[in-house]
Enzyme design. Structure first.
Site, PDB file in Angstrom:
ATOM      1  N   GLU A  60     -46.674 -65.330-112.250  1.00 41.34           N
ATOM      2  CA  GLU A  60     -45.258 -65.212-112.629  1.00 41.34           C
ATOM      3  C   GLU A  60     -45.044 -64.663-114.034  1.00 41.34           C
ATOM      4  O   GLU A  60     -44.085 -63.933-114.285  1.00 41.34           O
ATOM      5  CB  GLU A  60     -44.549 -66.563-112.471  1.00 41.34           C
ATOM      6  N   HIS A 129     -41.182 -78.622-105.627  1.00 42.09           N
ATOM      7  CA  HIS A 129     -40.598 -77.415-105.040  1.00 42.09           C
ATOM      8  C   HIS A 129     -39.118 -77.549-104.719  1.00 42.09           C
ATOM      9  O   HIS A 129     -38.576 -76.737-103.986  1.00 42.09           O
ATOM     10  CB  HIS A 129     -41.328 -77.062-103.728  1.00 42.09           C
TER      11      HIS A 129
END
Lengths: 323, 320
Positions: A60, A129
Site C-alpha cells: 500500500e 477489516h
C-alpha cells in the site's frame, strides 16, 4: 435521469474521466485482470489496457507513494486501497506526504491524486477489516476527505475529485454499492466541500454521512409515522467541513442528533457538536446527542457486530431523547 | 570533460563545504531553527552524480539536502534564505533545512521521513514512462533508509514495472548513530538490489570522478529502457548526524582516518597532478566560493520574513 446503483455510478465516473483525459489512470490491488475486488473496475482492463489499469503488488505504501509521485509529474492517478483498514500501512503517504508537499515547498508542487477506498463494517470480517476510521484522515489539513452516500453524489463527487488539483481520500462504503438512486444524465459534477439537506423536516436535525445516511433516512420515515419530521443533513465531505446547511437547519429545529458509523470518541459527532456550541449556542434547546459505534474492536459474531453498529432504532431513540 | 567542467565540479564541492560550515555557524548563533544535517564529507557523491544527469532527469533526496540543492543549480542565496526561514528561500521559508526544492530545476526535494520518498521516486519515474519521456529519476537516500519497508516496496515496484529510476544509496556508515553493521543484515547495501534483480554497482563516494563515471553508466542503462539501476557510494560524514549529535558511537581516530580521503582534497590533488588546474586557479575558486557564501548570508539576513498571511496560503490549490 436514470436509476443506478452506487457501484455503477462510481464505475461510470471513472470510465468517463478516463475517456475524457488520458492522464487519468488507475493503480491498485486487483483493479485490472480481476476487475476490482468490488467489481467497480470490471471491464476497464480490457478497454483501457494495462498501462492505464495497473495491478500492483500488495504494497500500500508503494501504491499511494507511487500515486503521489505520478501526480507530481502531472498525471491524475486514482489509487485504490482495497479497504480503509489497509490505509494504515500507507499512513505516512496518505497523511504525511500527499497533504504536505504543496504547502511545505511553498506552493511549487501539487498532488492531484485520488485515493479511493472502502470503509465500514457489518460484513462479519472481524476487528481488523471492519473499521470506519474516516475521521482520522479528516484530521489533516492539506488532505480532502470525501464520503458520499447516494449514487448521484458518488458519481458527481468522484468526477470532481479526479479533476481536483489537491489530494483527496474518497471513501466508499461496501454496504452501499447496491444502493439505488437517480443519477442525472450527461456531465454530472458535484462540488467538493458542500453538505446537503437530503430530507426536509422541522422538528429535529439529523447530521450524518455515508452509509449512516440511509440508516438516518429510514429512521426519519419511522419517526414520521409518529408525526416527527426530521431534517437529514448529509455532510458528503468531512474536510473541508461545510457547516452552513447544518447550522441553517439547527437554527430552525434547535435539536440535533449526529449519526456516524465510526467510534464516538473524537469522532464526527464530537466535531459537529463542538462547532454547533461555538457557532450556534443560542439556538440549543436540548443536549446534543451522538449515535456512533460501540467502543470495542468489532466482533465476528453477527449479532454482536450488529449490536455494535448504529441501527435505525438507535437513531429513532436518540431523536426521541432530544425532543 | 573540458577544463571548465572539471573546475565547475571543484567549485560546487567547495561551495557546498563553505555553505555547510557557514550553516553550522548560523545554527550556533541561533539563526537557524529545527534540525540541521550537514553534508560535509559527502560532497563528491551529489556533485559527481548530478553532473551526470540530463536536464530532463529528476532528482529527489532525503533530508541531508543542501548539497543536492546546490548541485541542481539552486543558488546559495536561496538555500541560506530557506535556512533562515525567509520568504526568499527555496520553499518560501515554510520548508526549512530538510525541505528544499526547485521544481524548475527538476529538484523534487528534500524529504524528511526516512525512506518515504522512494515510492514517490517510483511514481515520478512512472509518470515519465507513461508519457513516453526519456527522463530518468535519480533517487538518493542514506544507508539507514534501506532497512525500512518503503525501500523494499519501491525497489520491487520499480523492477516489476521496469521504471526508469536510478536508486542511489549514500552509505555514510551510520544511520544516525547506529552503524551499518549493527542495523543492516548485509554490509554491502547494494546486495539488497540483488533481491529484486536490479543490476547494481558500487563506487568510491569520496572520489567525484568515480562517482560521475558510475553515474553516467548507470543513467545510460536506465535511459535505454532497461529499467532501474542501483548504485552504492561509500562515503562518510565528518560532522554529526545533525547539530547537537554527541557522537558517542564513533572514535575520533575513525573520523581522522576518513579525513585522509577528504573528497575535496582528493580532487584537488588530482587536478594539480593531472595538470588540469594550477593551485592558484583552485585558490581563486575557493575565494570565489567564500565570497558567494558571504553574499548569500547578506541576502538571506536582509530578506523579509514571510508575511503573517502566508500561514494560510498553499494549504490547498483549490479552496473548495
Amino acid at each position: 435521469m436514470a436509476v443506478k446503483t452506487v457501484r455503477e455510478a462510481i464505475s461510470e465516473a471513472l470510465w468517463e474521466e478516463m475517456e475524457r483525459d488520458e492522464k487519468v489512470f488507475i493503480l491498485g490491488e486487483e483493479v485490472g485482470v480481476w476487475g476490482g475486488t468490488y467489481a467497480v473496475t470490471k471491464g476497464f482492463y480490457d478497454h483501457f489496457g494495462e498501462k492505464r489499469v495497473r495491478d500492483t503488488p500488495i504494497a500500500e505504501a508503494a501504491i499511494v507513494g507511487a500515486g503521489i509521485g505520478a501526480a507530481l509529474t502531472g498525471l491524475r492517478p486514482v489509487a485504490e486501497l482495497m479497504t480503509i483498514n489497509f490505509a494504515f500501512v500507507a499512513m505516512d503517504h496518505i497523511v504525511n506526504e500527499a497533504p504536505k508537499l504543496h504547502y511545505m515547498f511553498g506552493g511549487q508542487m501539487s498532488v492531484p491524486l485520488v485515493i479511493r477506498t472502502v470503509s465500514g463494517g457489518g460484513r462479519q470480517l472481524g476487528a481488523t477489516h471492519s473499521q470506519t476510521p474516516d475521521v482520522i484522515f479528516a484530521h489533516f489539513p492539506g488532505l480532502k476527505v470525501v464520503a458520499p452516500a447516494t449514487p448521484a453524489d458518488s458519481k458527481g463527487l468522484l468526477k470532481s475529485a479526479i479533476r481536483s488539483e489537491d489530494p483527496i481520500l474518497f471513501i466508499e462504503n461496501v454496504t452501499l454499492y447496491q444502493t439505488r438512486g437517480e443519477v442525472p444524465d450527461g456531465e454530472h459534477l458535484v462540488p467538493i466541500g458542500k453538505s446537503k439537506v437530503q430530507r426536509q423536516g422541522s422538528d429535529v436535525t439529523v447530521v450524518t454521512y455515508s452509509k449512516m445516511l440511509n440508516v438516518s433516512l429510514n429512521a426519519a420515515e419511522e419517526l414520521a409515522k409518529d408525526g416527527i419530521q426530521a431534517e437529514v443533513v448529509d455532510l458528503r465531505t468531512l474536510r473541508p467541513l461545510d457547516m452552513e446547511p447544518v447550522i441553517e437547519s439547527f437554527v430552525k429545529t434547535n435539536r440535533v442528533v449526529i449519526v456516524e458509523e465510526g467510534w464516538r470518541s473524537y469522532g464526527v459527532g464530537a466535531e459537529v457538536a463542538a462547532r454547533l456550541y461555538e457557532e450556534a449556542f443560542d439556538y440549543i434547546d436540548a443536549p446534543i446527542k451522538r449515535v456512533a459505534q460501540a467502543e470495542v474492536p468489532l466482533p465476528y459474531n453477527r449479532n454482536l457486530e450488529q449490536l455494535a453498529i448504529p441501527q435505525v432504532s438507535s437513531v429513532v431513540e436518540a431523536v426521541q431523547d432530544v425532543l | 570533460m573540458k577544463k571548465q567542467e572539471y573546475l565547475d565540479l571543484y567549485h560546487q564541492m567547495v561551495l557546498i563545504r563553505r555553505l555547510e560550515e557557514c550553516a553550522a555557524e548560523l545554527y550556533q548563533q541561533d539563526k537557524i531553527g529545527g534540525f540541521l544535517h550537514l553534508y560535509i564529507g559527502q560532497e563528491a557523491v551529489s556533485t559527481g552524480l548530478i553532473s551526470a544527469r540530463q536536464p530532463q532527469d529528476r532528482v529527489i533526496t532525503a533530508y541531508r539536502d543542501h548539497g543536492v540543492a546546490i548541485n541542481t543549480g539552486i543558488g546559495a542565496k536561496e538555500v541560506i534564505a530557506e535556512l533562515l526561514g525567509k520568504a526568499t528561500g527555496t520553499s518560501k521559508g515554510k520548508g526549512g533545512s530538510m525541505h528544499m526544492a526547485d521544481v524548475e530545476k527538476n529538484f523534487w526535494g528534500g524529504h524528511a521521513i526516512v525512506g518515504a520518498h522512494l515510492p514517490l521516486a517510483a511514481g515520478m519515474a512512472l509518470g515519465d514512462q507513461y508519457m513516453g519521456s526519456d527522463a530518468a529519476t535519480i533517487c538518493m537516500f542514506g544507508d539507514g533508509a534501506t532497512n525500512i519497508g518503503f525501500f523494499h516496496e519501491a525497489l520491487n515496484l520499480s523492477k516489476v514495472w521496469n521504471l526508469p529510476v536510478l536508486w542511489v544509496v549514500e552509505n555514510n556508515q551510520y544511520g544516525m548513530g547506529t552503524s551499518v553493521a549493527r542495523a543492516s543484515a548485509v554490509g554491502e547495501i547494494r546486495q539488497k538490489a540483488d533481491g529484486y534483480s536490479i543490476p547494481n554497482a558500487i563506487a568510491d563516494g569520496m572520489d567525484v570522478l568515480s562517482v560521475r563515471k558510475a553515474a553516467v553508466k548507470a543513467l545510460k542503462h536506465v535511459r535505454s529502457g532497461k529499467g532501474p539501476f542501483f548504485l552504492e557510494f561509500t562515503t562518510y560524514r565528518y560532522r554529526g548526524h545533525s547539530m547537537g549529535d554527541p557522537e558517542r558511537y564513533r572514535e575520533k581516530e575513525e573520523i581522522a582516518q576518513w579525513e585522509q580521503t577528504d573528497p575535496i582534497g582528493i580532487y584537488q590533488r588530482y587536478l594539480i597532478a593531472e595538470k588540469i588546474a594550477t593551485r592558484a586557479e583552485l585558490e581563486e575558486i575557493e575565494m570565489q566560493a567564500e565570497a558567494e557564501i558571504m553574499e548569500a548570508v547578506e541576502f538571506a539576513e536582509t530578506s523579509p520574513e514571510p508575511a503573517p498571511e502566508e500561514l494560510y496560503t498553499d494549504v490547498y490549490v483549490q479552496a473548495g
